[in-house]
Design an enzyme around this catalytic site. Structure first.
Site, PDB file in Angstrom:
ATOM      1  N   GLU A 106      70.051   4.809  50.831  1.00  0.00           N
ATOM      2  CA  GLU A 106      69.637   3.901  51.896  1.00  0.00           C
ATOM      3  C   GLU A 106      70.800   3.743  52.881  1.00  0.00           C
ATOM      4  O   GLU A 106      71.962   3.701  52.496  1.00  0.00           O
ATOM      5  CB  GLU A 106      69.287   2.544  51.280  1.00  0.00           C
ATOM      6  CG  GLU A 106      68.941   1.463  52.281  1.00  0.00           C
ATOM      7  CD  GLU A 106      68.887   0.084  51.639  1.00  0.00           C
ATOM      8  OE1 GLU A 106      68.076  -0.741  52.101  1.00  0.00           O
ATOM      9  OE2 GLU A 106      69.651  -0.174  50.674  1.00  0.00           O
TER      10      GLU A 106
ATOM     11  N   LYS B  30      60.243   0.978  54.078  1.00  0.00           N
ATOM     12  CA  LYS B  30      60.406  -0.074  53.069  1.00  0.00           C
ATOM     13  C   LYS B  30      59.383  -1.177  53.288  1.00  0.00           C
ATOM     14  O   LYS B  30      59.307  -1.782  54.354  1.00  0.00           O
ATOM     15  CB  LYS B  30      61.834  -0.628  53.152  1.00  0.00           C
ATOM     16  CG  LYS B  30      62.221  -1.559  52.029  1.00  0.00           C
ATOM     17  CD  LYS B  30      63.698  -1.945  52.149  1.00  0.00           C
ATOM     18  CE  LYS B  30      64.164  -2.823  51.014  1.00  0.00           C
ATOM     19  NZ  LYS B  30      65.601  -3.176  51.154  1.00  0.00           N
TER      20      LYS B  30
ATOM     21  N   CYS C  78      66.175   0.198  47.338  1.00  0.00           N
ATOM     22  CA  CYS C  78      67.091  -0.906  47.031  1.00  0.00           C
ATOM     23  C   CYS C  78      66.350  -2.105  46.441  1.00  0.00           C
ATOM     24  O   CYS C  78      65.906  -2.085  45.296  1.00  0.00           O
ATOM     25  CB  CYS C  78      67.870  -1.282  48.289  1.00  0.00           C
ATOM     26  SG  CYS C  78      69.292  -2.366  47.981  1.00  0.00           S
TER      27      CYS C  78
END
Length: 585
Positions: free
Chosen positions: A335, A394, A444
């Site tokens: 990321e 995301k 994440c």
């Protein structure tokens, strides 16, 4: 074990408030001690056992809430200091306090349900319910610190393949409540207890029935005393035998409650897939380019971070050409490996394309994309020598980091409020296709949420990856806590999983939850591994959220039943004086 629990209960009896306060804080500390990077996973059941001793009882509900909050502070304050490393203590303290409130809710539920038959199960379900609430509300929830995420090295981990993180949490909680139940049963049989000798029991029964006959066919006090008078020795002996038998059954039931979940986990370990078990093997590389320096000014180092990942990929390509490393089929960058939008910036686009051409494999690039309305998207893009392909935006974005809810309000409390991003959530199924491989992506923060990889698995992912950027959390325990989550997800879905982190820890995790390879922190590195692709699904994947929702429904039903019973009891108690006051005819 029973002696230790008995001693704790005795102290609580002599110094109720002070001992419960200390016990609550220690319970929270035990829960914290079970989390990585410490390998003391076995502390979690003891933490739940001590917390149950503190909050369970017939006292006021607000007492259960207060002691639960203290336990929550003892747990979350040492667990979450990384949230305030570069922004000061206010966010850390506020988040810890909010999370502690949910443990307070558990204290209320434990006090309500702790008197039910089979209470260890109900209290364990209450823990699962409070974790579900915390993982859902507010602002999408905050699942960090769920019991399951401290069990990656423990006996309970294989349970993830059946019921995911909720089942592990239930198992740990049930083991803790089982400890308390077993301690209660053993204390009840100890010398000097009213139930441990025949004389005590014989005298206790008439006193219990001294108010007259009991409805439903029970003998009255007079009848009982007459039976004792006619044959006192045989009656006492018979009663003594019944009580002893009941005590033994209770001890056995409590022992089974304590042992069943750990033993099930140990047995299920034999059912986990082998590290190389799958339909076919591919070679995957994870690149950790590292960052020039840590801190919130990470974004100011955007070009240097991109250059680091391009450079480390080039080094791997040269190692492949020299025959010292295997040719990867897929390369995974972390990321934020390109915080410069490569769809808008020609230099970034050229660098990534050249890296993909040099390594001769598609790269999953973590990039920040700027939208037309100036909001941003945290994306993972498939990029090969011809340019960009599929991408995962995301979907579960981090409040107070990637975006700030109620920005004008929180600006009053911290000057860092305006440093929160303007990210917007994406859509899609969480899967990208690269070189013929369907990769499930949880970026994440997403890995903490059960639903992230569930979408990927429904879309047919046969390999999982967690690109992450932990540079903004320094050298804290955060990266190890997150790595444990990835290990739980690997077992939950029966897939190998690749963690690629900007500054570490990057890792290769096999489908049995083992860490096959791992990088150190803050060093450029490349991990290369042969991993199996799998298309079979675990029970946890098939069941999805059903076990957790069932726990919530059962807990809610039990609470309603208890509150209804309490209401009826209060009405009956209020009516009793009126009935006694009526004149008799």
């Amino acid at each position: 074990m029973s002696g230790g629990l008995g001693a704790m209960v005795g102290v609580v009896g002599r110094y109720p408030v002070a001992s419960r306060v200390v016990g609550a804080v220690v319970a929270g500390a035990l829960l914290f001690g079970s989390f990585p990077p410490r390998p003391f996973w076995f502390l979690a059941p003891f933490g739940i056992a001590l917390l149950t001793l503190v909050v369970r009882g017939s006292g006021r509900l607000r007492g259960g809430f207060g002691y639960g909050v203290l336990a929550g502070l003892g747990f979350f304050l040492p667990l979450l200091p990384w949230t305030g490393i570069y922004v000061g203590p206010v966010p850390w303290l506020a988040l810890s306090a909010v999370c502690a409130v949910y443990v307070g809710l558990f204290g209320v539920l434990a006090r309500l349900l702790g008197g039910l038959r089979g209470w260890p199960v109900w209290v364990a379900l209450a823990w699962v319910t409070t974790e579900w609430v915390r993982s859902s509300f507010p602002f999408g929830g905050f699942p960090w610190g769920r019991l399951a995420f401290g069990q990656a090295d423990g006996w309970f981990l294989p349970l993830a393949m059946v019921g995911g993180a909720p089942l592990i949490g239930f198992a740990v909680a049930l083991t803790g409540t089982g400890m308390v139940a077993l301690g209660d049963r053993l204390r009840a049989r100890s010398p000097g207890d009213a139930l441990s000798d025949g004389a005590g029991r014989a005298g206790a029964v008439p006193g219990g029935a001294g108010q007259g006959s009991v409805s439903g066919g029970s003998v009255s006090a007079v009848e009982h005393e007459g039976a004792l008078a006619s044959d006192p020795e045989s009656s006492v002996a018979k009663e003594d035998s019944q009580v002893r038998w009941g005590g033994r059954v209770g001890i056995i039931a409590a022992a089974v409650t304590l042992a069943i979940m750990p033993l099930t986990g140990v047995i299920l370990r034999t059912a986990l897939p082998g590290p190389d078990e799958g339909d076919r093997m591919i070679t995957v590389a994870a690149i950790q380019g590292s960052v020039p320096r840590l801190g919130l000014d990470f974004n100011e180092q955007r070009r240097a971070v991109l250059d680091n990942h391009v450079r480390r990929t080039g080094e791997l390509a040269r190692a492949v050409a020299a025959g010292t490393a295997k040719q990867p089929d897929v390369v995974i960058w972390p990321e934020n490996s390109s915080d410069i939008d490569p769809l808008r910036n020609a230099d970034a686009q050229q660098l990534i394309t050249q890296a993909a051409a040099e390594i001769e494999a598609p790269i999953l690039v973590g990039a920040v994309l700027v939208n037309g309305d100036r909001t941003t998207t945290n994306s993972v893009m498939v990029w090969d020598a011809t340019g960009p392909g599929e991408r995962h935006d995301k979907k579960i974005i981090q409040p107070f980091g990637e975006y700030l809810p109620m920005r004008s309000f929180f600006r009053l409390f911290s000057e860092y409020a305006d440093r929160a991003g303007y990210f917007v959530p994406g859509s899609g199924d969480g899967t990208v296709r690269a070189n013929g491989v369907d990769l499930g992506v949880a970026t994440c923060y997403e890995v903490a949420f059960d639903r992230a990889f569930r979408d990927s698995m429904r879309a047919g992912a046969d390999l999982l990856t967690v690109p992450t950027n932990n540079a903004t959390f320094g050298d804290s325990e955060m990266t190890y806590q997150q790595l444990a989550m990835s290990r739980v997800r690997a077992v939950e879905h029966g897939r190998a999983l690749v963690v690629a982190a900007t500054s570490g820890v990057s890792a290769i995790i096999t489908a049995d939850g083992a860490v096959a390879q791992q990088t150190p922190l803050f060093e450029p590195a490349a991990l290369v591994a042969d991993l199996p692709l799998r298309d079979s699904t675990t029970l946890a994947t098939r069941f999805g959220p059903v076990p957790e929702l069932l726990s919530v429904i059962l807990t809610g039903a039990a609470v309603v039943a208890v509150l209804w019973a309490r209401r009826r009891a209060r009405r009956a108690a209020a009516a009793a004086p009126d009935a006694l006051a009526q004149p008799r005819g």
